[in-house]
Enzyme design. Structure first.
Site, short mmCIF file in Angstrom:
data_model
loop_
_atom_site.label_atom_id
_atom_site.label_comp_id
_atom_site.label_asym_id
_atom_site.label_seq_id
_atom_site.Cartn_x
_atom_site.Cartn_y
_atom_site.Cartn_z
CE LYS A 121 103.12 -22.27 14.07
NZ LYS A 121 102.54 -20.93 14.43
CE LYS A 204 98.92 -27.57 10.10
NZ LYS A 204 98.95 -26.83 11.26
CE LYS A 207 95.86 -18.82 8.85
NZ LYS A 207 95.95 -18.34 10.15
P1 AMP Z 1 96.11 -21.60 12.37
O1 AMP Z 1 95.85 -20.91 10.95
O2 AMP Z 1 97.27 -22.24 12.73
O3 AMP Z 1 95.83 -20.27 13.32
O4 AMP Z 1 94.96 -22.42 12.41
C1 AMP Z 1 93.60 -21.87 12.89
C2 AMP Z 1 92.39 -23.10 12.89
O5 AMP Z 1 92.44 -23.89 11.92
C3 AMP Z 1 92.88 -24.17 13.91
O6 AMP Z 1 91.77 -24.58 14.75
C4 AMP Z 1 93.53 -25.18 13.06
O7 AMP Z 1 93.39 -26.65 13.77
C5 AMP Z 1 92.48 -25.38 11.80
N1 AMP Z 1 93.14 -25.63 10.82
C6 AMP Z 1 94.54 -25.19 10.04
N2 AMP Z 1 95.18 -25.81 9.33
C7 AMP Z 1 94.06 -26.67 9.27
C8 AMP Z 1 94.00 -27.88 8.22
N3 AMP Z 1 94.76 -28.30 7.19
N4 AMP Z 1 92.85 -28.90 8.35
C9 AMP Z 1 92.01 -28.62 9.27
N5 AMP Z 1 91.93 -27.58 10.14
C10 AMP Z 1 93.15 -26.74 10.00
#
Ligand code: AMP
Ligand code: TRP
Length: 345
Positions: A121, A204, A207
């Site tokens: 990041k 990956k 968002k």
């Molecule tokens: P975040 O959007 O970074 O706050 O992620 C929230 C949750 O979604 C966390 O448990 C991440 O590990 C999961 N997550 C985010 N992106 C992915 C992805 N591409 N595949 C699987 N899990 C994800």
């Protein structure tokens, strides 16, 4: 769910998601869907919208408020029941920031320097990253340990942070000669622990990817979903006869895994059904399945978003219930550390 490393703690699940941008398919399959399954399995579940984590990078205040409500709507529309689970936003329970500070003093610089999410990041411009972004994993440990949570469902990318949480618990217990914090288990299960970008099977789904075509947002309509899958990057070969045939084909593997997670079957079952078929056949089937699963969620989200006051009420109620668990644990932490607590009320 396996037994807690520390039998003295009763099973309690905690997880969180940042209120930044829209929820994408990776969040849904890797996190939210599994949060709901855990809730439905009868264990105590606490789910958080981690707004204090979100501000480690710049957030427009009005966008942050909206994203917080939208994420709450996304959780509920996906099946999270705010009566059976505790659902709240982090900043409404002050113990997160307070325990986060204590853990800033437990975690070592050397541990933080190993965190890959910070490196990703902060990028090349680490000198200009916020101090909060660097300390982020210690706050995450506080989120979890403030509730003595034993299990944390997350996607693969969060494994290192949960391991740091374990290190912090172990060091705290050791330094103060107590058995106070549990050694939390990450729960990283299923076929969708790492959903990849639709544009690049080695990256990956996120968002924050600048390309909207790289991800399916929970708010995308049926046409957009179908178009994004149709345009998803693939190779020219048909789907293989066996799962081993996906080796070296990251984009094909990703689409098969997404199908499996949406259909709630194994990747082997998907391969058995589509063996030898071209992507021209598989992609429309995948799009139909995704629309069937996701559009009821999008519709329910829109309905919930029409009444933001009700969402705020739910979050406020959840925060009170979360605080009732958190405050005694924070008080005991301060006692262990040696703080004088003489204020009344
Ligand atoms: P975040 O959007 O970074 O706050 O992620 C929230 C949750 O979604 C966390 O448990 C991440 O590990 C999961 N997550 C985010 N992106 C992915 C992805 N591409 N595949 C699987 N899990 C994800
Ligand atoms: N760091 C997590 C992410 O980016 C979000 C998060 C914050 C979290 N606190 C948490 C996840 C506690 C699980 C438990 O996805």
């Amino acid at each position: 769910m396996t037994a807690s490393a520390n039998a003295k703690f009763k099973p309690r699940v905690f997880s969180g998601i940042q209120p930044t941008n829209h929820l994408q398919l990776g969040n849904y399959l890797g996190a939210v869907k599994r949060f709901v399954q855990m809730q439905d399995s009868g264990v105590e579940t606490i789910y958080c919208i981690v707004d204090l984590h979100a501000i480690t990078v710049w957030q427009n205040p009005e966008d942050l408020r909206n994203a917080t409500r939208e994420l709450a709507a996304g959780y509920i529309a996906s099946g999270l029941d705010p009566k059976r689970s505790i659902l709240f936003n982090q900043s409404q329970v002050p113990g997160h920031a307070e325990l986060g500070w204590v853990f800033n003093c437990v975690a070592r610089m050397g541990w933080m320097n190993r965190m890959t999410q910070f490196k990703d990041k902060a990028g090349k411009n680490a000198e200009n990253a916020s101090l909060g972004l660097y300390a982020y994993p210690a706050l995450m440990a506080a989120d979890i340990l403030l509730y003595h949570a034993t299990h944390v469902p997350v996607g693969e990318d969060q494994k290192q942070h949960v391991e740091l949480t374990r290190d912090i618990a172990i060091k705290f217990n050791h330094d103060f000669k107590v058995d106070f914090f549990p050694v939390t288990q990450p729960v990283i299960e299923g076929t969708a622990t790492r959903v990849m970008s639709l544009r690049d099977g080695t990256k990956k789904m996120s968002k924050s990817d600048p390309s909207d075509a790289s991800r399916i947002n929970l708010t995308d309509d049926a046409d957009t979903i179908a178009k994004k899958f149709r345009k998803a990057k693939t190779d020219p070969d048909p789907l293989p006869e066996t799962i081993d045939g996906l080796a070296g084909r990251p984009e094909a593997r990703n689409l098969v895994n997404i199908y499996a997670a949406l259909a709630e079957v194994s990747a082997e079952t998907v391969i058995a059904e589509f063996a030898g078929k071209q992507f021209g056949v598989f992609k429309p089937a995948l799009a139909d399945l995704a629309v069937a699963r996701l559009s009821p969620i999008a519709e329910e989200m829109a309905r919930l978003m029409a009444d933001p006051a009700e969402i705020d009420r739910i979050l406020g109620d959840g925060a009170e219930r979360a605080d009732a668990i958190a405050q005694p644990i924070l008080d005991q932490t301060y006692d262990i550390v040696g703080m004088v607590r003489s204020r009344r009320g």
